[in-house]
Design a protein around this motif. Structure first.
Motif, PDB file in Angstrom:
ATOM      1  N   GLU A  89      -1.834  12.377   0.976  1.00 34.16           N
ATOM      2  CA  GLU A  89      -1.741  11.098   1.677  1.00 34.16           C
ATOM      3  C   GLU A  89      -2.616  10.046   1.005  1.00 34.16           C
ATOM      4  O   GLU A  89      -2.234   8.867   0.918  1.00 34.16           O
ATOM      5  N   GLN A 149      -1.018   6.636  -0.395  1.00 30.11           N
ATOM      6  CA  GLN A 149      -1.466   5.338   0.098  1.00 30.11           C
ATOM      7  C   GLN A 149      -2.331   4.592  -0.913  1.00 30.11           C
ATOM      8  O   GLN A 149      -2.623   3.410  -0.728  1.00 30.11           O
ATOM      9  N   ARG A 158      -6.537   3.596   4.099  1.00 32.92           N
ATOM     10  CA  ARG A 158      -5.182   3.612   4.644  1.00 32.92           C
ATOM     11  C   ARG A 158      -4.729   5.023   4.992  1.00 32.92           C
ATOM     12  O   ARG A 158      -4.017   5.242   5.979  1.00 32.92           O
ATOM     13  N   ALA A 159      -5.143   5.994   4.174  1.00 35.35           N
ATOM     14  CA  ALA A 159      -4.796   7.386   4.466  1.00 35.35           C
ATOM     15  C   ALA A 159      -5.432   7.831   5.789  1.00 35.35           C
ATOM     16  O   ALA A 159      -4.800   8.523   6.589  1.00 35.35           O
ATOM     17  N   VAL A 202      -3.346   6.477   8.627  1.00 35.97           N
ATOM     18  CA  VAL A 202      -2.078   7.188   8.793  1.00 35.97           C
ATOM     19  C   VAL A 202      -2.304   8.554   9.441  1.00 35.97           C
ATOM     20  O   VAL A 202      -1.548   8.980  10.318  1.00 35.97           O
TER      21      VAL A 202
END
Length: 294
Positions: free
Chosen positions: A11, A15, A20-21, A24
């Motif tokens: 991830e 990303q 951002r990971a 998510v």
């Protein structure tokens, strides 16, 4: 090594950002950093080059990411298979389709499918034919509605309806008085083609070459309606599927049949040969084939 380590690492790469990971995955950024550091320690290599402004995969990182993606896809397939065994009436199918083609063929079929399988959710997205194949091959969508031919080494193709390509011209063009025309007669015409990412671009070019000429391209567009408008302003002629020509609904346009050689436009559903196809997706493919096969 565990699945969570691979999931976090994949991830972050996807990303291109720890922050951002973390959003998510709904975990804290320090947690992700700790898990990836433990993965690096376990493997004895550095996977990511970190700096304040960018993040870059090392050679080892690229290798691990490639294998991690495959392993996560296998795990997703496993969970999906088990879920289907618990309840065969639930599922989700991700469908890709070419612009306009989907709206021409699928609305009524989808309405009937939802009546028969109310528990199966359908997620639909539009792509050009070439990009659609990439999306299916990479596993981002389950099934694609496209046109033949496709790479049969990579995809299973389920043939559906077929139609012919026709010429569309301005109503005052010399062709407007004709019911049909051979492709060779169009060698001196200016063509308005779809852009290279669309399958129709290659189909038209190859058909013209087989008839002994290279089409003179005046303009290219990715929009069906805009192609029709350019033909209506006498900028050239175009070759489009018959169903699209009928939908343009412009009084300045005339549709002319291609008599020699006829150019067939075959629709098909495709899915990966080596990928898992859920029961929900298989049900969708069988249902569409039943209602749209030639």
């Amino acid at each position: 090594m565990d699945i969570r380590q691979l999931q976090y690492f994949a991830e972050v790469v996807k990303q291109r950002s720890f922050t951002r990971a973390a959003e998510v995955l709904h975990v804290s950024q320090p947690s992700i950093s700790k898990v990836i550091k433990s993965l690096e320690a376990e493997l004895g290599v550095t996977l990511l080059e970190r700096s304040d402004r960018k993040m870059k995969l090392t050679d080892a990182g690229e290798l691990v990411y490639e294998h991690a993606t495959k392993m996560l896809q296998l795990m997703e397939s496993l969970y999906a298979s088990v879920a289907e065994m618990r309840n065969l009436q639930r599922g989700r199918v991700k469908i890709g389709m070419m612009p306009t083609v989907g709206s021409l063929l699928l609305p009524q079929v989808i309405a009937r499918f939802k009546q028969e399988y109310p528990g199966i959710d359908l997620e639909m997205r539009e792509y050009s034919a070439k990009r659609l194949e990439v999306q299916v091959e990479q596993g981002h969508i389950d099934v694609g509605l496209t046109v033949l031919p496709v790479n049969t080494q990579s995809f299973v193709a389920v043939p559906l309806a077929a139609e012919d390509l026709v010429a569309i011209v301005h109503r005052e063009h010399w062709l407007s008085a004709r019911e049909s025309v051979s492709l060779a007669e169009l060698k001196d015409e200016s063509f308005i083609l779809f852009t290279e990412e669309y399958a129709l671009h290659d189909v038209v070019r190859q058909a013209c070459r087989r008839s002994g000429f290279e089409p003179q391209v005046a303009y290219m567009s990715s929009l069906w309606d805009f192609v029709g408008e350019m033909v209506a302003t006498r900028l050239g002629i175009s070759l489009v599927p018959r169903s699209v020509a009928r939908r343009l609904n412009n009084s300045l346009l005339k549709m002319v049949r291609i008599s020699s050689p006829p150019i067939d436009w075959h629709y098909a559903l495709i899915y990966r040969k080596d990928g898992y196809l859920s029961r929900a997706a298989r049900a969708f493919v069988a249902f569409v084939q039943q209602h749209l096969a030639s």
